[in-house]
Each structure stands twice: as C-alpha cells, then as structure tokens.
Design an enzyme around this catalytic site. Structure first.
Site, PDB file in Angstrom:
ATOM      1  N   MET A 113       0.824  -1.204   0.000  1.00 44.65           N
ATOM      2  CA  MET A 113       0.000   0.000   0.000  1.00 44.65           C
ATOM      3  C   MET A 113       0.858   1.254   0.000  1.00 44.65           C
ATOM      4  O   MET A 113       1.748   1.415   0.833  1.00 44.65           O
ATOM      5  CB  MET A 113      -0.907  -0.007   1.238  1.00 44.65           C
ATOM      6  CG  MET A 113      -1.794   1.209   1.401  1.00 44.65           C
ATOM      7  SD  MET A 113      -2.815   1.115   2.901  1.00 44.65           S
ATOM      8  CE  MET A 113      -1.579   1.331   4.184  1.00 44.65           C
ATOM      9  N   SER A 118       3.369  -6.705   2.129  1.00 44.17           N
ATOM     10  CA  SER A 118       2.120  -6.288   2.747  1.00 44.17           C
ATOM     11  C   SER A 118       0.929  -6.731   1.881  1.00 44.17           C
ATOM     12  O   SER A 118       0.810  -7.907   1.558  1.00 44.17           O
ATOM     13  CB  SER A 118       2.141  -4.780   2.988  1.00 44.17           C
ATOM     14  OG  SER A 118       1.158  -4.391   3.902  1.00 44.17           O
ATOM     15  N   GLN A 119       0.057  -5.800   1.441  1.00 46.14           N
ATOM     16  CA  GLN A 119      -1.138  -6.208   0.703  1.00 46.14           C
ATOM     17  C   GLN A 119      -0.802  -6.886  -0.619  1.00 46.14           C
ATOM     18  O   GLN A 119      -1.615  -7.650  -1.158  1.00 46.14           O
ATOM     19  CB  GLN A 119      -2.064  -5.021   0.465  1.00 46.14           C
ATOM     20  CG  GLN A 119      -1.575  -4.004  -0.540  1.00 46.14           C
ATOM     21  CD  GLN A 119      -2.562  -2.856  -0.746  1.00 46.14           C
ATOM     22  OE1 GLN A 119      -3.436  -2.594   0.088  1.00 46.14           O
ATOM     23  NE2 GLN A 119      -2.448  -2.165  -1.868  1.00 46.14           N
ATOM     24  N   ASP A 133       4.438  -5.458  14.855  1.00 47.03           N
ATOM     25  CA  ASP A 133       3.721  -4.768  13.782  1.00 47.03           C
ATOM     26  C   ASP A 133       2.592  -3.914  14.355  1.00 47.03           C
ATOM     27  O   ASP A 133       1.707  -4.421  15.043  1.00 47.03           O
ATOM     28  CB  ASP A 133       3.145  -5.800  12.804  1.00 47.03           C
ATOM     29  CG  ASP A 133       2.845  -5.201  11.450  1.00 47.03           C
ATOM     30  OD1 ASP A 133       2.448  -4.026  11.389  1.00 47.03           O
ATOM     31  OD2 ASP A 133       3.022  -5.906  10.436  1.00 47.03           O
ATOM     32  N   HIS A 146       6.392  -3.327  10.980  1.00 47.66           N
ATOM     33  CA  HIS A 146       5.913  -3.758   9.670  1.00 47.66           C
ATOM     34  C   HIS A 146       6.989  -3.583   8.603  1.00 47.66           C
ATOM     35  O   HIS A 146       7.492  -2.481   8.372  1.00 47.66           O
ATOM     36  CB  HIS A 146       4.665  -2.952   9.302  1.00 47.66           C
ATOM     37  CG  HIS A 146       3.932  -3.490   8.114  1.00 47.66           C
ATOM     38  ND1 HIS A 146       3.404  -4.760   8.076  1.00 47.66           N
ATOM     39  CD2 HIS A 146       3.634  -2.928   6.921  1.00 47.66           C
ATOM     40  CE1 HIS A 146       2.814  -4.958   6.919  1.00 47.66           C
ATOM     41  NE2 HIS A 146       2.943  -3.868   6.187  1.00 47.66           N
TER      42      HIS A 146
END
Length: 313
Positions: free
Chosen positions: A36, A110-111, A228, A284
């Site tokens: 993202m 991540s995404q 995270d 993260h």
C-alpha cells in the site's frame, strides 16, 4: 513501507559479493508485488529488492507488478484500483510475458502478498512455485495503522465506526483496503459483501479451482512481524484473526475455518511441509539484511532443477 529500513537493506546487499550459481541452469524468475502506497519504481521501496537481487543472482529475471504510466499513478492505484481488477490485470500482464512462461517465484510486500495469493488461485495461465508473503493480511484487517484497539478505547470506537460503512458497495468498489476489511463483529456482512478477501478465502462460495491451484505451489512462506503496528491484528500475517464478536483474543491458522475445512488447501500444504512460518522481531516490513539473506533468499535463489519440489532448509 519503512523506506529507510529498506534503503539500509539495499546498501547492505550492494556491499555483499554476488552469489555464486549452484547450477548451470537459469535461475527461476521472480515477480514482486509492492504494498500500500508503494510503487514498482520508487527509489526507496520494493523496487530496491529488484535492484539488489539482480546483483546477488546473476541472470535472474525480475518483474515488478505495476499499474499506471508513472510511479505516482501506480502508488495511487494501490489505494483506489479495485483489488479484483488488479488481479485480473496482473494475470494478463504476467501471462503475456514470455520470460515467465515456465513459471516463477513471487514475493509480496504487505497487501501485495494477498494479491499474489489471489493470482495463484484465479489465474490458471501462470505457474507460481515459491510464494513469499512479507507481512500479508491473509485473514484481513480490523484496525487503523498505529492505532491498536485492544489498548485504546478511542481506537476501538474508531474502527467500529469504520465498520459501519465499509461493506457498502460504493466503498467496496473504490477503496482497496476496504476489500480486505474483516469485521469480527459482523462476520455475515464480511462474507456476503466483502468483494475480494472473502472470495479468495472461500467464505461463501466454494470454488474447487482455487484450492487446486493453490495446493500446487512448492512453498508458501508466511512472515509475521512481531511488533507490527501497521497491521491489526498481526496474527493475520499467519492466517490468524480475532475471535468472533470481539477484538482482543485471536485464533491461529489451525483454529480457523479456512484451515479446519481446508477451503483453500492450507491443510494439504501443511501436511506436505510446504508452509513455512517465519517471524521477525520488528515493525511492519522492518527486517535486517542478515535475516533476509538467511531466511528468504534461499526461496528466491532457485533453479528449475530444484524449485519444483518442496524446499527444506
């Protein structure tokens, strides 16, 4: 994405000597899907891994998944281009690339991790061997970045407020992050109205092809970041999530409906020792060069001679 940490990783990698090839065969290509707000080509984003891995693995072909004519447009689309459309476009993009015709490894940030998993499940014209998920939200998110509801009443109220409109069709159609919002207080609306995640997790309609394709990958590497605060709850990075009707206690992958009913093939992959649970004591996407090289690099530095079988480190 923690750009300064990725930059530090890039510097460390640049000053490492190129890896020697263990085989005369060509290395398996790699596809990278950024997270993202990142882009295919930002100087201090996932693109750095393309640059440094090309140095460490001579001859490797690396493809960045990107949508748009500029890095800024690609970053914009990570927020506003419908997830299902992204997966569809990625399927066309990668299927038409002759360099990927014999299969490839894939690494998601991540995404980008759950998007790559959706690609495995939906795109029958490609072959992914090792799938690496760095901080992916495979069971969704319920929380705002750096606002953990379990320790703040205000954060809890805020995410309850967000949940009131997340599953409206207009929001679902136009906001990427809403398409993997998982409300533990309203599992029914999540299953019925979440346009992306509930489909690839087979929450409502079971599609045998999803399970069959995903069961055929060689290795599935799940990386969880122990501190995270971007992803809530962090257990989703290992397919865990909040127990129903509350947002404090979590369940593990093994307790999830997805695993118990083997909806996407997790049971099969686990029994054949193809799921690898890794963790790093950082925030993260914050990890060291040494850890990456020891734990992730072996899944990338593969030739076609040895990539088809489950990898045992």
């Amino acid at each position: 994405m923690a750009g300064f940490l990725l930059a530090a990783l890039a510097i460390a990698l640049f000053f490492s000597p190129p890896a020697s090839s263990a085989s005369e065969d060509e290395p398996v290509p790699l596809v990278i899907w950024s997270g993202m707000g990142d882009s295919c080509c930002y100087e201090y984003g996932a693109y750095q891994f393309k640059v440094v891995l090309e140095r460490l693995i001579p001859g490797i072909y690396i493809k960045m998944v990107a949508f748009g004519k500029t890095p800024t447009e690609d970053s914009y689309n990570s927020f506003f281009l419908n997830s299902n459309k992204q997966v569809e476009l990625a399927c066309d993009l990668l299927s038409s690339d002759e360099m990927l015709a014999n299969g490839f490894n894939a690494m998601g940030f991540s995404q980008g991790s759950q998007f790559l998993r959706a690609l495995v499940q939906r795109c029958g014209s490609i072959k992914i061997y090792n799938l690496i998920s760095l901080g992916g939200q495979h069971n969704g998110v319920y929380g705002f970045p750096f606002c953990p509801g379990s320790s703040s009443i205000l954060c809890h109220l805020f995410r309850r407020f967000l949940g009131m409109g997340t599953y409206l069709s207009f929001i679902q159609d136009n906001l990427v992050q809403a398409q993997y919002w998982h409300d533990p207080y309203d599992e029914e609306s999540y299953a019925l109205d979440c346009e992306f995640l509930s489909d690839i997790n087979q929450e409502l309609v079971f599609k045998p092809s999803y399970k069959e394709r995903f069961s055929n990958i060689s290795n599935f590497v799940l990386v969880k970041f122990e501190y995270d605060m971007m992803v809530e709850p962090k257990e989703t990075e290992w397919f865990g999530f909040y127990k129903e009707h509350q947002s404090v206690e979590t369940y593990s992958m093994f307790e999830s409906k997805i695993y118990r009913r083997d909806l996407i093939g997790l049971q099969y992959l686990n029994k054949t020792e193809r799921i690898h649970f890794l963790s790093y004591p950082g925030g993260h996407l914050q990890f060291s060069f040494e850890w990456f090289k020891s734990n992730i690099f072996p899944y990338i530095n593969r030739t076609f001679d040895n990539v088809r079988s489950p990898l045992k480190l």
